[in-house]
Write a protein that holds these residues in place. Sequence first.
Motif, PDB file in Angstrom:
ATOM      1  N   ILE A  73       0.869  -1.049   0.119  1.00 43.82           N
ATOM      2  CA  ILE A  73      -0.034   0.103  -0.107  1.00 43.82           C
ATOM      3  C   ILE A  73       0.833   1.194   0.066  1.00 43.82           C
ATOM      4  O   ILE A  73       0.439   2.213  -0.824  1.00 43.82           O
ATOM      5  CB  ILE A  73      -0.921   0.050   1.014  1.00 43.82           C
ATOM      6  CG1 ILE A  73      -1.910  -1.220   1.102  1.00 43.82           C
ATOM      7  CG2 ILE A  73      -1.663   1.339   1.565  1.00 43.82           C
ATOM      8  CD1 ILE A  73      -2.621  -1.454   2.601  1.00 43.82           C
ATOM      9  N   ILE A  74       1.892   1.186   0.708  1.00 43.45           N
ATOM     10  CA  ILE A  74       3.113   2.461   0.873  1.00 43.45           C
ATOM     11  C   ILE A  74       3.923   2.319  -0.132  1.00 43.45           C
ATOM     12  O   ILE A  74       4.632   1.234  -0.421  1.00 43.45           O
ATOM     13  CB  ILE A  74       3.562   2.361   2.068  1.00 43.45           C
ATOM     14  CG1 ILE A  74       2.784   2.143   3.451  1.00 43.45           C
ATOM     15  CG2 ILE A  74       4.437   3.481   2.357  1.00 43.45           C
ATOM     16  CD1 ILE A  74       3.296   2.133   4.881  1.00 43.45           C
ATOM     17  N   PRO A  76       7.026   4.216  -2.726  1.00 37.12           N
ATOM     18  CA  PRO A  76       7.966   5.237  -2.419  1.00 37.12           C
ATOM     19  C   PRO A  76       7.815   6.401  -3.628  1.00 37.12           C
ATOM     20  O   PRO A  76       7.317   6.284  -4.637  1.00 37.12           O
ATOM     21  CB  PRO A  76       9.385   4.253  -2.975  1.00 37.12           C
ATOM     22  CG  PRO A  76       8.930   3.189  -3.600  1.00 37.12           C
ATOM     23  CD  PRO A  76       7.578   2.858  -3.003  1.00 37.12           C
ATOM     24  N   LEU A  94      -2.648  10.720  -1.018  1.00 38.56           N
ATOM     25  CA  LEU A  94      -2.166  10.852   0.271  1.00 38.56           C
ATOM     26  C   LEU A  94      -0.709  10.651   0.432  1.00 38.56           C
ATOM     27  O   LEU A  94      -0.015   9.566   0.674  1.00 38.56           O
ATOM     28  CB  LEU A  94      -2.901   9.932   1.143  1.00 38.56           C
ATOM     29  CG  LEU A  94      -2.794  10.132   2.835  1.00 38.56           C
ATOM     30  CD1 LEU A  94      -2.733  11.760   2.883  1.00 38.56           C
ATOM     31  CD2 LEU A  94      -4.012   9.652   3.341  1.00 38.56           C
ATOM     32  N   ILE A  96       2.877  10.972   2.407  1.00 39.92           N
ATOM     33  CA  ILE A  96       3.373  10.827   3.816  1.00 39.92           C
ATOM     34  C   ILE A  96       4.807  10.782   3.864  1.00 39.92           C
ATOM     35  O   ILE A  96       5.659  10.510   2.965  1.00 39.92           O
ATOM     36  CB  ILE A  96       2.697   9.508   4.617  1.00 39.92           C
ATOM     37  CG1 ILE A  96       3.212   8.407   3.987  1.00 39.92           C
ATOM     38  CG2 ILE A  96       1.195   9.372   4.589  1.00 39.92           C
ATOM     39  CD1 ILE A  96       3.018   6.927   4.538  1.00 39.92           C
ATOM     40  N   ASP A  98       7.924   9.006   6.239  1.00 39.14           N
ATOM     41  CA  ASP A  98       8.122   7.984   7.334  1.00 39.14           C
ATOM     42  C   ASP A  98       8.993   8.676   8.353  1.00 39.14           C
ATOM     43  O   ASP A  98       9.311   9.948   8.285  1.00 39.14           O
ATOM     44  CB  ASP A  98       8.995   6.953   6.642  1.00 39.14           C
ATOM     45  CG  ASP A  98      10.461   6.823   6.228  1.00 39.14           C
ATOM     46  OD1 ASP A  98      10.774   8.206   6.287  1.00 39.14           O
ATOM     47  OD2 ASP A  98      10.985   5.871   5.801  1.00 39.14           O
ATOM     48  N   ARG A  99       9.778   7.818   9.149  1.00 41.85           N
ATOM     49  CA  ARG A  99      10.271   8.376  10.528  1.00 41.85           C
ATOM     50  C   ARG A  99      11.672   9.213   9.935  1.00 41.85           C
ATOM     51  O   ARG A  99      12.266   9.966  10.867  1.00 41.85           O
ATOM     52  CB  ARG A  99      10.431   7.371  11.833  1.00 41.85           C
ATOM     53  CG  ARG A  99      11.405   6.248  11.038  1.00 41.85           C
ATOM     54  CD  ARG A  99      11.076   5.337  11.945  1.00 41.85           C
ATOM     55  NE  ARG A  99      12.074   5.625  13.506  1.00 41.85           N
ATOM     56  CZ  ARG A  99      11.719   4.563  14.464  1.00 41.85           C
ATOM     57  NH1 ARG A  99      11.027   3.399  14.496  1.00 41.85           N
ATOM     58  NH2 ARG A  99      12.245   5.043  15.387  1.00 41.85           N
ATOM     59  N   HIS A 100      11.991   8.603   8.787  1.00 38.57           N
ATOM     60  CA  HIS A 100      13.357   9.391   8.751  1.00 38.57           C
ATOM     61  C   HIS A 100      13.181  10.409   7.433  1.00 38.57           C
ATOM     62  O   HIS A 100      13.958  10.915   6.885  1.00 38.57           O
ATOM     63  CB  HIS A 100      14.118   8.198   7.725  1.00 38.57           C
ATOM     64  CG  HIS A 100      14.568   7.039   8.717  1.00 38.57           C
ATOM     65  ND1 HIS A 100      15.077   7.331   9.903  1.00 38.57           N
ATOM     66  CD2 HIS A 100      14.158   5.723   8.573  1.00 38.57           C
ATOM     67  CE1 HIS A 100      15.273   5.748  10.247  1.00 38.57           C
ATOM     68  NE2 HIS A 100      14.718   5.035   9.484  1.00 38.57           N
ATOM     69  N   ARG A 102      11.416  10.473   4.705  1.00 33.71           N
ATOM     70  CA  ARG A 102      11.434  10.216   3.334  1.00 33.71           C
ATOM     71  C   ARG A 102       9.996  10.032   2.854  1.00 33.71           C
ATOM     72  O   ARG A 102       9.199   9.356   3.402  1.00 33.71           O
ATOM     73  CB  ARG A 102      12.065   8.823   3.132  1.00 33.71           C
ATOM     74  CG  ARG A 102      13.593   8.502   3.126  1.00 33.71           C
ATOM     75  CD  ARG A 102      14.295   7.222   3.023  1.00 33.71           C
ATOM     76  NE  ARG A 102      13.845   6.317   4.177  1.00 33.71           N
ATOM     77  CZ  ARG A 102      14.522   5.783   4.805  1.00 33.71           C
ATOM     78  NH1 ARG A 102      15.973   5.756   4.721  1.00 33.71           N
ATOM     79  NH2 ARG A 102      14.041   4.866   5.753  1.00 33.71           N
ATOM     80  N   PHE A 104       6.846   8.980   0.951  1.00 30.09           N
ATOM     81  CA  PHE A 104       5.821   7.988   0.288  1.00 30.09           C
ATOM     82  C   PHE A 104       4.625   8.455   0.067  1.00 30.09           C
ATOM     83  O   PHE A 104       4.119   9.559   0.550  1.00 30.09           O
ATOM     84  CB  PHE A 104       5.630   6.753   1.441  1.00 30.09           C
ATOM     85  CG  PHE A 104       7.203   6.205   1.547  1.00 30.09           C
ATOM     86  CD1 PHE A 104       7.408   5.120   1.103  1.00 30.09           C
ATOM     87  CD2 PHE A 104       7.975   6.783   2.527  1.00 30.09           C
ATOM     88  CE1 PHE A 104       8.776   4.457   1.192  1.00 30.09           C
ATOM     89  CE2 PHE A 104       9.238   6.100   2.774  1.00 30.09           C
ATOM     90  CZ  PHE A 104       9.629   5.012   2.097  1.00 30.09           C
ATOM     91  N   LEU A 106       0.331   6.713  -0.186  1.00 33.71           N
ATOM     92  CA  LEU A 106      -0.547   5.638   0.312  1.00 33.71           C
ATOM     93  C   LEU A 106      -1.135   5.121  -1.380  1.00 33.71           C
ATOM     94  O   LEU A 106      -1.901   6.043  -1.872  1.00 33.71           O
ATOM     95  CB  LEU A 106      -1.530   5.846   1.217  1.00 33.71           C
ATOM     96  CG  LEU A 106      -1.129   6.104   2.463  1.00 33.71           C
ATOM     97  CD1 LEU A 106      -2.088   6.178   3.634  1.00 33.71           C
ATOM     98  CD2 LEU A 106       0.018   5.142   2.871  1.00 33.71           C
TER      99      LEU A 106
END
Lengths: 574, 574
Positions: A73-74, A76, A94, A96, A98-100, A102, A104, A106
């Motif tokens: 689903i996610i 890059p 949508l 988004i 990530d915690r780094h 980067r 992405f 959906l």
Amino acid sequence: MRTSQYILATLKETPSDAEIVSHQLMLRAGMIRRVASGLYTWLPSGLRVLKKVENIVREEMDKAGAIEMLMPIIQPADLWEESGRWEQFGPELLRINDRHNRPFALGPTHEEVITDFVRKEVSSYKQLPLTLYQVQTKVRDEVRPRFGVMRAREFTMKDAYSFHLSDECLEKTYQVMHKAYCNIFERLGLDYRPVIADTGSIGGSVSHEFHVLAESGEDAIAFSDASDYAANIEKAEALAPTEERPAASKELKAFPTPDAKSIAELKEHYGVKPHRGVKTLIVYGAPDENEQRGLVALVLRGDHELNELKAEKHPLVDSPLEMAKEEDIVAAIGAKPGSLGPVGLSMPIIVDRTANVLADFVAGANKDGEHFSGINWDRDVENYEVADIRNIVEGDPSPCGQGSLQIKRGIEVGHIFQLGTKYSEAMKAGVLSETGKNQVMTMGCYGIGVSRIVAAAIEQNNDQYGIKWPQPIAPFDLAIVPMNMHKSHRIPDIADNLYKGLKDAGLDVLFDDRKERPGVMFNDMELLGVPFTLVIGERNLDENKVELKNRHTGEKLMLDLDSAASEIAALVKG
Amino acid sequence: MRTSQYILATLKETPSDAEIVSHQLMLRAGMIRRVASGLYTWLPSGLRVLKKVENIVREEMDKAGAIEMLMPIIQPADLWEESGRWEQFGPELLRINDRHNRPFALGPTHEEVITDFVRKEVSSYKQLPLTLYQVQTKVRDEVRPRFGVMRAREFTMKDAYSFHLSDECLEKTYQVMHKAYCNIFERLGLDYRPVIADTGSIGGSVSHEFHVLAESGEDAIAFSDASDYAANIEKAEALAPTEERPAASKELKAFPTPDAKSIAELKEHYGVKPHRGVKTLIVYGAPDENEQRGLVALVLRGDHELNELKAEKHPLVDSPLEMAKEEDIVAAIGAKPGSLGPVGLSMPIIVDRTANVLADFVAGANKDGEHFSGINWDRDVENYEVADIRNIVEGDPSPCGQGSLQIKRGIEVGHIFQLGTKYSEAMKAGVLSETGKNQVMTMGCYGIGVSRIVAAAIEQNNDQYGIKWPQPIAPFDLAIVPMNMHKSHRIPDIADNLYKGLKDAGLDVLFDDRKERPGVMFNDMELLGVPFTLVIGERNLDENKVELKNRHTGEKLMLDLDSAASEIAALVKG
């Protein structure tokens, strides 16, 4: 399934926030619940339907030679940048981090991921053609999610992608998929139509939509009454009239029309029949070499409507189509909309095919509050082009050459495309051809809105009591309703035996073993749309009978208790 | 399935970025491909296994009375704020904003959503107990995703939640789920163990993990060699030794140890056997009323290891456990780690049960480069508490009272919890009890890592040639490998007939119809781990025979061509 060990979750009241009947009934029948705007939990009854739809889709895709896989689903961002859609796609994508940090997205669709996959895994023409599909959750961040699962933010799609060396091969697979889609909708038990469609933002040349017919449908579809021809109204061609244009018989004459700014007012105040006049719409033209846009006039018969999609495909017109601002119109013509017409207009003029066969017609005089009558093409207007730029209307001849067109409404639940090389070229997805050269693959893509089908099926199949499921996708084949079981000595055992017998016969049975009044139980089963209800009551049992009610026909059948299970199984499966 | 119309995608080389064997084999066997860090596409062969696992899980959950539903992946932040986990949960919770800038999370778990659902839909004790489950995609934004699907960012979980009026009722459902999990892992054909586990951040009291045993497992599990007892090593109790502590026989004596900063160096340079000495670890104590943390000494036998989980549950110790900084140690004791010991220590001392039965033992003298020998509890150290704070070691007596403990390694693939009221209390999820009072429900939750099971099964079942699937989850039951088919007159028809016969018998068959050398085909089928390979070759056909190879045993069976299909069907299904 026993209702006592189930979550029926039916509602008596119609929820106030549900606008369309499928949304109302899905809430009332305990199929879905809202978690947040456009996000739903599927309750057990809803999920049962969803899974049945999914399985039919899967079986027919497998039969058609497509191979199932599953992409994430996610996705890059870099793949979307390669295809150019990271920029092009609107806020429905949508995005988004990530915690780094980067980027992405959906996935609302998987063209990029599948093209990346195939370019890495497929290197030779020998591996083609190849059709891959998945049944996966998709995300579209709709600006105004509505109508329940009909336009949700998270939904289930079946999406397939095919890869080919040639357009001929693509065409062949496209036909196989077309047939598979027809099989799917047949098996779902729905009244549907494949219709010729526009390819829109996905791209490509040839495309068909599959519509479930329902009066509440958002789309208008044009059908031939004498053939299989069907097209989305935006794509249906309005043929050139076969009759010749009559010869001019009147003089061009101006007349004052201070009270007419529209075709309707022209009729009301001056008696001009709409099909005897034309309307003139001013839009922006395609940019010239200096990126300047001039104006273009579009002329339609007064009772016809502009088809924007057709107009914007005309080389003179800018795409997407944009209506000219009033100030630009006044600056160029000297008159405001409401008094425009083709006579004396110094800009390109595109005349609709039907408007082109008019003679002695009425139009604005390009002077506020004045119209001309007795206008004739060529004599009064010299430079113009003729094109199909209107929506078809009921009764138009079918473009297929057979019969005339009718219009129905539909809900789009499937869409197939001959994509061509849009993605494979941008993402450099090639294979070695038979002659050893690198050749870009040509692609098709094929989508079905699995969760949307559930809502569309309800829009097509309901009455004032609730849902009327087609048997193949009903949450349960049959409900057992024992009347006042808890006061009876014999009913509990009899109901239990029938329940077991019917389950063993392979039916999905809902055994309503609640301590409720019969009326409450009947209402719930009708609301939930179970195709058959088996009623067990003392009076009928005295004659060794049970009663089978058909949700669709309303018919009631008396069955011998002893043979009831086998008779019902034969009836439901047959 | 014919390989010519399939995507086999096997690789000869072991990908360099895959650290563990299951990751390597899933890539090499064409089961998965990486899309981005921790994000994978499941290829057809991988998806087949995933679906088989999923179906077994689903069937056993249904049998156990759980009802399937489906909650959204995207969850609104406000529910997580209600439970308090919006703050508590680390960056593994992937937080996103929609186009209207409203906060959401991609669900790593669904306690909040299900509790919200049940508090709205369930109002009476009569509707309880209720067990709901889903098979859904979960998202955890791992800081370092690794090991392929073993620790991915997007993965498939089965998560179930049960709701009850009483703890007794919860306990009953918990046992039903425990049994269902055992059935699941039995049916998957895996060597597994349910083990007593810690409840961790999910909360609750009682909890079991289900581990697939594999030497590469991340977790250590302690088993009794004489009973069913098994516990995660972090939870396994080290019983107090049954032997009495010997009487003191030596004097306390300091000796210089300039070359010993560890138990190993103490042994190497001064001949002190590890089990005759103790090690002293300094940690921070539980905060006092002024939120100040003092130091606490933990004393263990030299050959034992601290169990942090046990230590941090001790009321004197801060939780989570934190080792004291060297400067704090030096400031309080006047010596550095490496020369610490319990004698003369002015801080709370917690002595492990086994260290507590030592006499005449060695420890640091709290003076750099010096140790004491001949230490005796009570005589030399007066104030201390005794507790179980070490990891068990092989040979320890089992806490169940039967046999002694052994240690194996496992991969956690399931976890069940008696949650209690952690979520229902925070989210005010109550029902009317029989006496008409509002009562908070008590909850259980039950997870299985569906996609992780695929990797764990490979870790347990592989050899140098590839995967050795347990039959119930093999992507195909059988492969047909016709040798040099394209040079043969009779093999194509014979292979085709066998393929159809075996498919009709209900088997999942992969028909390798590629123009490849037999060796290439055998290698691929072994790599993919298909349990049986049916070899069709000219020489055997001369005697009307075909050969069946068993991937697990290596055994080869000669079958009569005419009865081969039925014999194989019986063998595979039996």
